[in-house]
Design a protein around this motif. Structure first.
Motif, mmCIF file in Angstrom:
data_model
loop_
_atom_site.group_PDB
_atom_site.id
_atom_site.type_symbol
_atom_site.label_atom_id
_atom_site.label_comp_id
_atom_site.label_asym_id
_atom_site.label_seq_id
_atom_site.Cartn_x
_atom_site.Cartn_y
_atom_site.Cartn_z
ATOM 1 N N GLY A 56 0.782 -1.227 0.000
ATOM 2 C CA GLY A 56 0.000 0.000 0.000
ATOM 3 C C GLY A 56 0.813 1.274 0.000
ATOM 4 O O GLY A 56 0.257 2.374 -0.050
ATOM 5 N N HIS A 57 2.129 1.157 0.071
ATOM 6 C CA HIS A 57 2.990 2.338 0.176
ATOM 7 C C HIS A 57 3.780 2.611 -1.087
ATOM 8 O O HIS A 57 4.033 3.760 -1.442
ATOM 9 C CB HIS A 57 3.967 2.169 1.345
ATOM 10 C CG HIS A 57 3.292 1.990 2.655
ATOM 11 N ND1 HIS A 57 2.494 2.961 3.228
ATOM 12 C CD2 HIS A 57 3.280 0.940 3.519
ATOM 13 C CE1 HIS A 57 2.030 2.522 4.378
ATOM 14 N NE2 HIS A 57 2.476 1.302 4.583
ATOM 15 N N ASN A 58 4.190 1.587 -1.734
ATOM 16 C CA ASN A 58 5.021 1.758 -2.922
ATOM 17 C C ASN A 58 4.154 1.848 -4.161
ATOM 18 O O ASN A 58 3.351 0.947 -4.456
ATOM 19 C CB ASN A 58 5.997 0.590 -3.039
ATOM 20 C CG ASN A 58 7.105 0.693 -2.023
ATOM 21 O OD1 ASN A 58 7.976 1.548 -2.120
ATOM 22 N ND2 ASN A 58 7.063 -0.167 -1.015
ATOM 23 N N THR A 59 4.332 2.939 -4.875
ATOM 24 C CA THR A 59 3.495 3.218 -6.036
ATOM 25 C C THR A 59 4.349 3.723 -7.195
ATOM 26 O O THR A 59 5.504 4.138 -7.021
ATOM 27 C CB THR A 59 2.435 4.288 -5.712
ATOM 28 O OG1 THR A 59 3.112 5.473 -5.248
ATOM 29 C CG2 THR A 59 1.475 3.813 -4.636
ATOM 30 N N TYR A 60 3.737 3.687 -8.340
ATOM 31 C CA TYR A 60 4.342 4.228 -9.557
ATOM 32 C C TYR A 60 3.291 5.067 -10.268
ATOM 33 O O TYR A 60 2.110 4.698 -10.284
ATOM 34 C CB TYR A 60 4.801 3.104 -10.475
ATOM 35 C CG TYR A 60 5.020 3.541 -11.913
ATOM 36 C CD1 TYR A 60 3.992 3.436 -12.851
ATOM 37 C CD2 TYR A 60 6.227 4.086 -12.312
ATOM 38 C CE1 TYR A 60 4.170 3.857 -14.158
ATOM 39 C CE2 TYR A 60 6.416 4.506 -13.617
ATOM 40 C CZ TYR A 60 5.380 4.389 -14.533
ATOM 41 O OH TYR A 60 5.567 4.810 -15.823
ATOM 42 N N PHE A 69 -3.387 12.184 -10.369
ATOM 43 C CA PHE A 69 -4.037 10.919 -10.048
ATOM 44 C C PHE A 69 -3.370 10.308 -8.818
ATOM 45 O O PHE A 69 -2.157 10.420 -8.631
ATOM 46 C CB PHE A 69 -3.930 9.934 -11.205
ATOM 47 C CG PHE A 69 -4.727 10.287 -12.429
ATOM 48 C CD1 PHE A 69 -5.325 11.535 -12.577
ATOM 49 C CD2 PHE A 69 -4.870 9.364 -13.450
ATOM 50 C CE1 PHE A 69 -6.050 11.860 -13.714
ATOM 51 C CE2 PHE A 69 -5.591 9.654 -14.594
ATOM 52 C CZ PHE A 69 -6.183 10.914 -14.723
ATOM 53 N N THR A 70 -4.188 9.634 -8.013
ATOM 54 C CA THR A 70 -3.679 8.956 -6.827
ATOM 55 C C THR A 70 -4.272 7.560 -6.746
ATOM 56 O O THR A 70 -5.505 7.407 -6.828
ATOM 57 C CB THR A 70 -4.030 9.730 -5.548
ATOM 58 O OG1 THR A 70 -3.499 11.053 -5.642
ATOM 59 C CG2 THR A 70 -3.444 9.039 -4.324
ATOM 60 N N VAL A 71 -3.411 6.580 -6.564
ATOM 61 C CA VAL A 71 -3.863 5.198 -6.442
ATOM 62 C C VAL A 71 -3.859 4.808 -4.970
ATOM 63 O O VAL A 71 -2.986 5.242 -4.207
ATOM 64 C CB VAL A 71 -2.964 4.268 -7.283
ATOM 65 C CG1 VAL A 71 -1.534 4.290 -6.788
ATOM 66 C CG2 VAL A 71 -3.516 2.858 -7.319
ATOM 67 N N SER A 72 -4.854 4.047 -4.570
ATOM 68 C CA SER A 72 -4.943 3.621 -3.175
ATOM 69 C C SER A 72 -5.645 2.272 -3.101
ATOM 70 O O SER A 72 -6.148 1.767 -4.116
ATOM 71 C CB SER A 72 -5.693 4.653 -2.336
ATOM 72 O OG SER A 72 -7.026 4.795 -2.791
ATOM 73 N N GLN A 73 -5.674 1.712 -1.922
ATOM 74 C CA GLN A 73 -6.307 0.401 -1.770
ATOM 75 C C GLN A 73 -6.930 0.247 -0.393
ATOM 76 O O GLN A 73 -6.536 0.931 0.558
ATOM 77 C CB GLN A 73 -5.290 -0.720 -1.988
ATOM 78 C CG GLN A 73 -4.158 -0.737 -0.975
ATOM 79 C CD GLN A 73 -3.096 -1.778 -1.322
ATOM 80 O OE1 GLN A 73 -2.870 -2.102 -2.483
ATOM 81 N NE2 GLN A 73 -2.444 -2.310 -0.299
ATOM 82 N N ASP A 74 -7.896 -0.638 -0.315
ATOM 83 C CA ASP A 74 -8.481 -1.070 0.942
ATOM 84 C C ASP A 74 -8.483 -2.590 0.868
ATOM 85 O O ASP A 74 -9.440 -3.197 0.377
ATOM 86 C CB ASP A 74 -9.890 -0.506 1.111
ATOM 87 C CG ASP A 74 -10.502 -0.873 2.445
ATOM 88 O OD1 ASP A 74 -9.991 -1.794 3.107
ATOM 89 O OD2 ASP A 74 -11.497 -0.256 2.821
ATOM 90 N N THR A 75 -7.396 -3.178 1.331
ATOM 91 C CA THR A 75 -7.243 -4.619 1.155
ATOM 92 C C THR A 75 -8.245 -5.407 1.987
ATOM 93 O O THR A 75 -8.570 -6.540 1.650
ATOM 94 C CB THR A 75 -5.816 -5.056 1.500
ATOM 95 O OG1 THR A 75 -5.483 -4.573 2.801
ATOM 96 C CG2 THR A 75 -4.835 -4.499 0.489
ATOM 97 N N ALA A 76 -8.753 -4.808 3.053
ATOM 98 C CA ALA A 76 -9.763 -5.506 3.855
ATOM 99 C C ALA A 76 -11.024 -5.747 3.036
ATOM 100 O O ALA A 76 -11.757 -6.710 3.278
ATOM 101 C CB ALA A 76 -10.089 -4.705 5.103
ATOM 102 N N LYS A 77 -11.262 -4.854 2.083
ATOM 103 C CA LYS A 77 -12.434 -4.976 1.224
ATOM 104 C C LYS A 77 -12.080 -5.497 -0.167
ATOM 105 O O LYS A 77 -12.959 -5.600 -1.020
ATOM 106 C CB LYS A 77 -13.122 -3.615 1.084
ATOM 107 C CG LYS A 77 -13.651 -3.053 2.389
ATOM 108 C CD LYS A 77 -14.325 -1.706 2.160
ATOM 109 C CE LYS A 77 -14.887 -1.149 3.464
ATOM 110 N NZ LYS A 77 -15.522 0.184 3.257
ATOM 111 N N ASN A 78 -10.800 -5.743 -0.410
ATOM 112 C CA ASN A 78 -10.328 -6.122 -1.741
ATOM 113 C C ASN A 78 -10.741 -5.086 -2.782
ATOM 114 O O ASN A 78 -11.240 -5.428 -3.862
ATOM 115 C CB ASN A 78 -10.841 -7.508 -2.128
ATOM 116 C CG ASN A 78 -9.945 -8.630 -1.633
ATOM 117 O OD1 ASN A 78 -8.882 -8.369 -1.058
ATOM 118 N ND2 ASN A 78 -10.355 -9.853 -1.836
#
Length: 130
Positions: A56-60, A69-78
């Motif tokens: 969740g920290h390393n991005t390109y 643009f910003t990429v993000s995730q919520d892995t608890a919810k996939n």
């Protein structure tokens, strides 16, 4: 089997914002998954925009979207997201999320190449009007 479903596309005026979502279902949740966002405009090749590593920290980010643009995730919810701001007419395209497994993390956040990704969503249309 990996299944990806994008949502959140639509029409917006230049300067506006949209958030795309990607719902992922994994047959196996690996510790080294890499999610990517791509787009394809009519008559153009598919362009890699951003990636995010499982931590969740390393991005390109591609230069064309860096700072907007910003990429993000919520892995608890996939769930994975692409927040798009300061949209321009040239951002008009079909946007795709994609997934791959990586053995070495930097392979994820060093670039976004279509050929590296094994799993793809169906795409969602984004239209930016001037």
């Amino acid at each position: 089997q990996v299944r990806l479903v994008e949502s959140g596309g639509g029409s917006v005026q230049a300067g506006g914002s949209l958030r795309l979502s990607c719902a992922a279902s994994f047959g196996y949740i690996g510790r080294r998954n890499c999610m990517g966002w791509f787009r394809q405009a009519p008559g153009k090749e598919r362009e890699g925009l951003a990636t995010i590593f499982t931590d969740g920290h390393n991005t390109y980010y591609a230069d064309s979207v860096k700072g907007r643009f910003t990429v993000s995730q919520d892995t608890a919810k996939n769930m994975w997201y692409l927040q798009m701001s300061s949209l321009k007419p040239e951002d008009t395209a079909v946007y795709y999320c994609a997934a791959r497994w990586v053995n070495w993390g930097p392979n994820c956040w060093s670039q976004a190449r279509e050929i590296d990704f094994s799993y793809w969503g169906q795409g969602t249309q984004v239209t930016v009007s001037s």
